[in-house]
Design an enzyme around this catalytic site. Structure first.
Site, short mmCIF file in Angstrom:
data_model
loop_
_atom_site.label_atom_id
_atom_site.label_comp_id
_atom_site.label_asym_id
_atom_site.label_seq_id
_atom_site.Cartn_x
_atom_site.Cartn_y
_atom_site.Cartn_z
N GLY A 1 -1.95 0.33 -0.45
CA GLY A 1 -1.35 0.61 -1.75
C GLY A 1 0.11 0.99 -1.52
O GLY A 1 0.41 2.11 -1.10
N GLY A 2 1.00 0.04 -1.79
CA GLY A 2 2.42 0.28 -1.51
C GLY A 2 3.21 0.64 -2.75
O GLY A 2 4.33 0.17 -2.93
N GLY A 3 2.63 1.45 -3.61
CA GLY A 3 3.32 1.86 -4.85
C GLY A 3 4.20 3.07 -4.61
O GLY A 3 4.87 3.17 -3.58
N GLY B 1 2.71 5.24 -1.73
CA GLY B 1 2.74 4.41 -0.52
C GLY B 1 4.16 4.22 0.02
O GLY B 1 4.38 4.26 1.23
N HIS C 1 -10.26 18.77 -6.80
CA HIS C 1 -8.84 18.47 -7.08
C HIS C 1 -8.70 18.21 -8.58
O HIS C 1 -8.56 17.08 -9.02
CB HIS C 1 -8.43 17.24 -6.27
CG HIS C 1 -6.96 16.93 -6.33
ND1 HIS C 1 -5.99 17.88 -6.14
CD2 HIS C 1 -6.30 15.77 -6.56
CE1 HIS C 1 -4.80 17.32 -6.25
NE2 HIS C 1 -4.96 16.04 -6.51
#
Ligand code: APR
Length: 311
Positions: A10-12, A15, A178
């Site tokens: 996940g390169g958002g 990320g 959480h």
């Protein structure tokens, strides 16, 4: 010595910051994985950070890929794949969308990086880390959720702001889920070893506890299009670094409880020892009756979201 390998799934927003921190701290080589639609975007992020290295003086290699076999041989997998919250949404509203994503990620990690420590960030965290554990079949020491590292950092931040003392000297523990049911343990909070109950009034402490519990939502409202990412990434890196450097850190983390604190079969925020083999053990201590009551309430909230996964 061979460099460590780190995969970010996940390169958002989170990320991207994770990739930046991994490079700047020279923790290891890094591959960012995302869906095919985002392949160019993550390749761009990796190349962009590659071009920071001469100025930062770090030698690590970064790449982007939508083919998950690129995570082969990773020492650590940092999972941020999934939708973030928007204003008005609770973390639990994300459950169905993100469960499908975690299902896919668990499959891929099982195939390509079964020996890695996997740190889950995707929300609703308590349910997603449980789902990943069930679906991947990885040992419990290798699966952990990032929750308390961030919630604790928020508690410490607000204590430092209110006392006007260094955040570096603030120490505390946040346990439980959480979400709004988390338990910031006031009696564990100190500044330079001095209990906060001697530094702040009961009203000030109550306000800090409440702000800590709502801190994620406060940021969702401010950002409008997503949730926290700088502090989130920093908390994940703290956990990854403890593992990569075998530091034996005590970091509140969502770890599988098998009898600890009377909890069985749930991932719950507890003080976990993170070292070279992953989650090495959970530290236990006696809770007061009031703390026990708060922990029971958070366990009930976590059980409810976990049940909704149907796993
Ligand atoms: N495999 C890999 N990546 C995926 C997949 C998948 N199956 N599905 C979605 N993604 C990617 C998206 O394409 C996107 O690039 O995950 C990335 C998520 O990034 P953002 O939307 O920017 O979200 P972010 O703010 O980083 O938060 C990610 O962490 O804290 C939690 O609540 C937050 O669940 C959210 C997650």
């Amino acid at each position: 010595m061979k460099r460590k390998k780190i995969a970010v799934v996940g390169g958002g927003q989170i990320g991207g910051i994770l990739a930046l921190l991994v490079a700047q701290k020279e923790l290891g080589d890094l591959v960012i994985l995302d869906i095919p639609d985002k392949e160019n975007f993550i390749k761009g992020k990796a190349l962009d950070i590659m071009q920071m290295r001469p100025n930062d003086g770090v030698d690590v290699a970064l790449s982007g890929n939508s083919d998950f076999s690129a995570m082969e041989g990773s020492d650590v997998v940092l999972v941020t794949a999934g939708m973030p919250r928007k204003p008005g949404m609770s973390r639990d509203d994300l459950l169905n969308i993100n469960l499908n994503i975690i299902r896919n990620v668990a499959d891929q990690v099982k195939q390509h990086a079964p020996n890695a420590l996997v740190i889950i960030t995707t929300n609703p965290l308590d349910a997603m880390v449980y789902a990943f554990y069930k679906l991947s079949g990885l040992p419990k020491a290798q699966v952990v959720g990032m929750a308390g590292a961030l919630d604790g950092a928020r508690f410490r931040t607000f204590i430092a702001m209110e006392t006007e003392l260094s955040v570096q000297d603030v120490s505390c523990l946040v346990m439980g889920g959480h979400g709004p049911s988390m338990v910031p343990l006031v009696r564990t909070a100190t500044v330079g070893g001095v209990p906060i109950t001697d530094l702040l009034s009961a009203e000030q402490i109550q306000a800090i506890v409440k702000r800590t519990q709502d801190a994620g939502t406060e940021l969702v409202k401010l950002y409008e299009t997503g949730s926290a990412y700088f502090s989130t990434a920093s908390a994940v890196i703290e956990m990854a670094e403890a593992y990569l450097k075998d530091k034996q850190r005590v970091i509140p983390s969502a770890a599988l409880c098998e009898g600890e604190y009377g909890v069985n079969g749930l991932f719950l925020g507890v003080p976990a020892v993170i070292g070279g083999t992953g989650v090495e053990r959970i530290l236990e201590f006696e809770l007061s009756s009031e703390e026990r009551e708060m922990l029971d309430a958070t366990v009930a909230a976590v059980s409810k979201t976990v049940e909704e996964t149907g796993l």
